[in-house]
Design a protein around this motif. Sequence first.
Motif, short mmCIF file in Angstrom:
data_model
loop_
_atom_site.label_atom_id
_atom_site.label_comp_id
_atom_site.label_asym_id
_atom_site.label_seq_id
_atom_site.Cartn_x
_atom_site.Cartn_y
_atom_site.Cartn_z
N HIS A 170 7.77 13.49 -10.08
CA HIS A 170 8.17 12.44 -9.92
C HIS A 170 9.16 12.24 -8.88
O HIS A 170 9.32 13.34 -8.02
CB HIS A 170 9.08 12.03 -11.32
N ASP A 211 16.09 16.09 -7.02
CA ASP A 211 15.98 17.39 -7.21
C ASP A 211 14.44 17.91 -7.43
O ASP A 211 14.24 19.04 -7.84
CB ASP A 211 16.59 17.93 -8.60
N HIS A 212 13.53 17.20 -7.01
CA HIS A 212 11.94 17.35 -7.24
C HIS A 212 11.30 17.30 -5.58
O HIS A 212 10.35 17.43 -5.58
CB HIS A 212 11.37 16.52 -8.25
N ASP A 238 9.97 16.68 -16.15
CA ASP A 238 11.15 16.49 -16.87
C ASP A 238 11.02 15.48 -18.06
O ASP A 238 11.87 15.01 -18.56
CB ASP A 238 12.29 15.50 -15.85
N HIS A 288 13.34 23.10 -15.71
CA HIS A 288 14.75 22.75 -15.65
C HIS A 288 15.23 23.82 -16.94
O HIS A 288 16.29 23.96 -17.16
CB HIS A 288 14.98 21.53 -16.10
ZN LIG Z 1 14.65 17.12 -12.55
#
Ligand SMILES: [Zn+2]
Length: 277
Positions: free
Chosen positions: A106, A110-111, A209, A255
């Motif tokens: 996505h 942070d990706h 996520d 994560h």
């Molecule tokens: Zn994330």
Amino acid sequence: MPLNSVKVGNFYIHSVSDGYMIFQRDAFFPNLPIESWKPYPSYSDPKFEMNIGSFVIEGADKTILVDTGLGKLNHHIEQPMRETLLSELEAFSIKPTDIDIVFLTHLHLDHVGTNMTRDNGVWKQTFPNAQYMVGKSDWEMFSRMINNPSFKYLEEQVQPLLSNGSLYLFEGEIPLTEGVVTIPTPGHTPGHTSLLIESDGAKAVIMGDTVHIPPQVEQISWSPVPDRDKALSAETRSDLMDFIEKEQALIISGHFPKPGFGEIIQVGSTRSYRPIT
Ligand SMILES: [Zn+2]
């Protein structure tokens, strides 16, 4: 084999990290009574660390990188360790030029943070030979927010890939290569997508996520603040956990605590996560 790799049939999956962030537990899950955390002593502290994990799927004909971390982007929270993705890839002797596909689960920062790198003042694709991919409905939503300061990073890390034809906006269930197929897992974001890896009877799911911390494997209804549609994300989480359990697939999460490989086990009548050590 190093601890941070698993073999799934004929594939190797390597866990690499771009560092970690520190979140305030009760700000991340604001509606949970304190007692709900009692069964999870690893989360008894008001702060918790979250790995910024990416994965490399190495098969016979394609090398796929799943997510590109936070890079130099600023999440406005504590980030004690960062920008380790490229050196961790190098530790596996993987060069940026080796990556054939960059699969983005996505478009959160942070990706996507190492999609592009600035070299002598010029922005370049970090993985020059790669076809980048993201769910079409993610771009449809995120592109509407590109002028919002919180989403400015899209102009730097995503828009250039669309402009130069390197970013493919896909829809639905599609194969990346033989044995790797997308699973739409909406809720966290509209186009959020997981991957099923299947080879020689072995299966694994890279969950993106859909789940952020191991307690959510049993606490399906816990949808954290960044889940855009919290009801849909809980429904997706439930479906994905049922699927993983039924298929006896390995769980892979960027994560979860490093390296993020584990399985679903039954403890009494409850489903639970057990890391593979
Ligand atoms: Zn994330």
